[in-house]
Scaffold this motif. Structure first.
Motif, PDB file in Angstrom:
ATOM      1  N   VAL A 207      -2.945   2.125  -3.952  1.00 40.15           N
ATOM      2  CA  VAL A 207      -2.312   1.194  -4.878  1.00 40.15           C
ATOM      3  C   VAL A 207      -1.843  -0.050  -4.134  1.00 40.15           C
ATOM      4  O   VAL A 207      -1.852  -1.154  -4.678  1.00 40.15           O
ATOM      5  CB  VAL A 207      -1.137   1.880  -5.600  1.00 40.15           C
ATOM      6  N   GLU A 208      -1.471   0.113  -2.870  1.00 43.61           N
ATOM      7  CA  GLU A 208      -0.996  -1.030  -2.084  1.00 43.61           C
ATOM      8  C   GLU A 208      -2.094  -2.086  -1.944  1.00 43.61           C
ATOM      9  O   GLU A 208      -1.833  -3.289  -2.030  1.00 43.61           O
ATOM     10  CB  GLU A 208      -0.526  -0.573  -0.697  1.00 43.61           C
ATOM     11  N   ILE A 209      -3.344  -1.645  -1.722  1.00 43.64           N
ATOM     12  CA  ILE A 209      -4.456  -2.582  -1.578  1.00 43.64           C
ATOM     13  C   ILE A 209      -4.687  -3.334  -2.892  1.00 43.64           C
ATOM     14  O   ILE A 209      -4.854  -4.560  -2.915  1.00 43.64           O
ATOM     15  CB  ILE A 209      -5.742  -1.839  -1.156  1.00 43.64           C
ATOM     16  N   VAL A 210      -4.690  -2.604  -4.001  1.00 46.03           N
ATOM     17  CA  VAL A 210      -4.920  -3.233  -5.299  1.00 46.03           C
ATOM     18  C   VAL A 210      -3.758  -4.162  -5.653  1.00 46.03           C
ATOM     19  O   VAL A 210      -3.961  -5.254  -6.203  1.00 46.03           O
ATOM     20  CB  VAL A 210      -5.119  -2.170  -6.393  1.00 46.03           C
ATOM     21  N   ALA A 211      -2.541  -3.760  -5.336  1.00 44.08           N
ATOM     22  CA  ALA A 211      -1.367  -4.596  -5.609  1.00 44.08           C
ATOM     23  C   ALA A 211      -1.433  -5.905  -4.833  1.00 44.08           C
ATOM     24  O   ALA A 211      -1.090  -6.968  -5.352  1.00 44.08           O
ATOM     25  CB  ALA A 211      -0.091  -3.835  -5.264  1.00 44.08           C
ATOM     26  N   ALA A 212      -1.898  -5.825  -3.586  1.00 41.17           N
ATOM     27  CA  ALA A 212      -2.039  -7.044  -2.785  1.00 41.17           C
ATOM     28  C   ALA A 212      -3.059  -7.974  -3.422  1.00 41.17           C
ATOM     29  O   ALA A 212      -2.871  -9.204  -3.454  1.00 41.17           O
ATOM     30  CB  ALA A 212      -2.444  -6.691  -1.354  1.00 41.17           C
ATOM     31  N   GLU A 213      -4.156  -7.421  -3.934  1.00 36.69           N
ATOM     32  CA  GLU A 213      -5.161  -8.239  -4.607  1.00 36.69           C
ATOM     33  C   GLU A 213      -4.573  -8.917  -5.836  1.00 36.69           C
ATOM     34  O   GLU A 213      -4.894 -10.073  -6.139  1.00 36.69           O
ATOM     35  CB  GLU A 213      -6.346  -7.361  -5.011  1.00 36.69           C
ATOM     36  N   ALA A 214      -3.705  -8.212  -6.553  1.00 38.02           N
ATOM     37  CA  ALA A 214      -3.090  -8.752  -7.771  1.00 38.02           C
ATOM     38  C   ALA A 214      -1.902  -9.658  -7.477  1.00 38.02           C
ATOM     39  O   ALA A 214      -1.374 -10.301  -8.378  1.00 38.02           O
ATOM     40  CB  ALA A 214      -2.642  -7.604  -8.670  1.00 38.02           C
ATOM     41  N   ARG A 215      -1.455  -9.669  -6.211  1.00 39.19           N
ATOM     42  CA  ARG A 215      -0.270 -10.435  -5.800  1.00 39.19           C
ATOM     43  C   ARG A 215       0.973  -9.955  -6.533  1.00 39.19           C
ATOM     44  O   ARG A 215       1.760 -10.726  -7.069  1.00 39.19           O
ATOM     45  CB  ARG A 215      -0.494 -11.940  -6.038  1.00 39.19           C
ATOM     46  N   MET A 216       1.098  -8.630  -6.565  1.00 38.42           N
ATOM     47  CA  MET A 216       2.254  -7.980  -7.176  1.00 38.42           C
ATOM     48  C   MET A 216       2.704  -6.866  -6.247  1.00 38.42           C
ATOM     49  O   MET A 216       1.944  -6.418  -5.386  1.00 38.42           O
ATOM     50  CB  MET A 216       1.894  -7.371  -8.549  1.00 38.42           C
ATOM     51  N   SER A 217       3.928  -6.406  -6.451  1.00 37.06           N
ATOM     52  CA  SER A 217       4.371  -5.222  -5.731  1.00 37.06           C
ATOM     53  C   SER A 217       3.698  -4.004  -6.340  1.00 37.06           C
ATOM     54  O   SER A 217       3.291  -4.024  -7.512  1.00 37.06           O
ATOM     55  CB  SER A 217       5.889  -5.074  -5.839  1.00 37.06           C
ATOM     56  N   PRO A 218       3.556  -2.900  -5.585  1.00 35.09           N
ATOM     57  CA  PRO A 218       2.934  -1.702  -6.164  1.00 35.09           C
ATOM     58  C   PRO A 218       3.641  -1.219  -7.433  1.00 35.09           C
ATOM     59  O   PRO A 218       2.975  -0.817  -8.398  1.00 35.09           O
ATOM     60  CB  PRO A 218       3.045  -0.677  -5.036  1.00 35.09           C
TER      61      PRO A 218
END
Length: 299
Positions: A207-218
């Protein structure tokens, strides 16, 4: 009632057989089905869907959305859903028009309309059914009617499509339409996460990788992703994997084990178990049923 009958006649004319029909108008499709369908799993892209005859239900997560000639369906981002035509007969087939929503066109129109004074709210579901207004239906009739005069399409279709988007922007769908076009809206942040998952669904992810892509916290990603899609990022990935595996088995005659491996499963038993849970039967039995005559996924 006259409007509904006029739209139904147009769709029937340009969708003479069952199925989803591409048209000469960009982003516009017409759909016809002469009997109720089995539940169809598919990825529904951003679109406006308007029924002229019959009825359909769409399942997103654990929510069921039913719509008919009095309502329209608006989908604001790519969502894995289950669609099922529930009212259709040979004499009164299901007739629907589907217009894919163009973020660039929405953004250009937003520049010419008054900005919303409201602060951005947390995103709601990416799929909503609302009452269809006569003005919006009239614009859709005129867009569909252009199929009868192909020479007019290049000039008039963009103008009528613009009116349709305008009608949506001044309706109860305004916030959802605006979020499609605004780059840093919460909806677009979720959409970036969805884009990453679609490109990398075969691979394990955190989830951390996807959150970084979305520019949001997990934690923010999980909250907003579930609000929009009715599922977690991991559940979204799983549905993409299983839908692609189903396509490989059905269209490319792959065996279940190789299809599961190709979409990222390492365990055939886990693949078969999760496939059965989503589609209601093991791969071979499910595909045999599909080849027996299930309709295409449409609007």
């Amino acid at each position: 009632m006259r409007q509904v009958e006029e739209l139904a006649a147009l769709i029937a004319r340009f969708a003479p057989t069952d199925g989803v029909h591409e048209t000469a108008v960009p982003r516009l499709k017409v759909v016809r089905l002469s009997q109720p369908s089995e539940p169809m799993h598919g990825l529904h892209e951003p679109a406006l869907c308007i029924i002229a005859q019959g009825a359909k239900q769409v399942i997103l997560g654990d929510q069921i959305y039913r719509y008919d000639a009095a309502h329209c369906l608006v989908v604001s981002l790519d969502l894995p859903v289950i669609g099922q035509v529930i009212e259709a007969t040979p004499d009164k087939p299901y007739l629907c028009v589907k217009l894919e929503l163009d973020p660039a066109a929405i953004g250009a129109l937003m520049l010419e309309t008054a900005p919303s004074a409201e602060r951005e709210a947390a995103p709601g579901p990416g799929l909503v059914v609302s009452t269809l207004t006569p003005a919006l239906r009239d614009a859709v009739i005129r867009l569909t009617g252009l199929l009868a005069s192909p020479a007019d399409i290049p000039v008039l279709a963009p103008l009528v499509e613009r009116e349709i988007l305008y009608r949506l922007l001044i309706s109860e769908q305004a916030a959802r339409l605006r979020q499609i076009a605004v780059a840093e809206s919460k909806l677009q942040q979720v959409n970036r996460a969805i884009g990453w998952i679609k490109r990398n669904y075969r691979k394990p992810f955190s989830v951390e990788i996807v959150a970084a892509e979305a520019r949001m916290s997990p934690s923010a990603l999980h909250l907003h992703f579930k609000a929009v899609t009715a599922m977690s990022p991991l559940q979204y990935q799983k549905q993409l994997r299983l839908q692609e595996a189903r396509r490989l088995i059905l269209a490319n005659a792959r065996d279940a084990a190789s299809a599961g491996f190709e979409v990222g499963y390492e365990s055939p038993s886990q693949f078969s178990r999760e496939y059965s849970r989503l589609f209601g039967a093991p791969p071979l039995r499910d595909v045999a049923r599909l080849r027996g005559g299930e309709a295409s996924f449409g609007g």
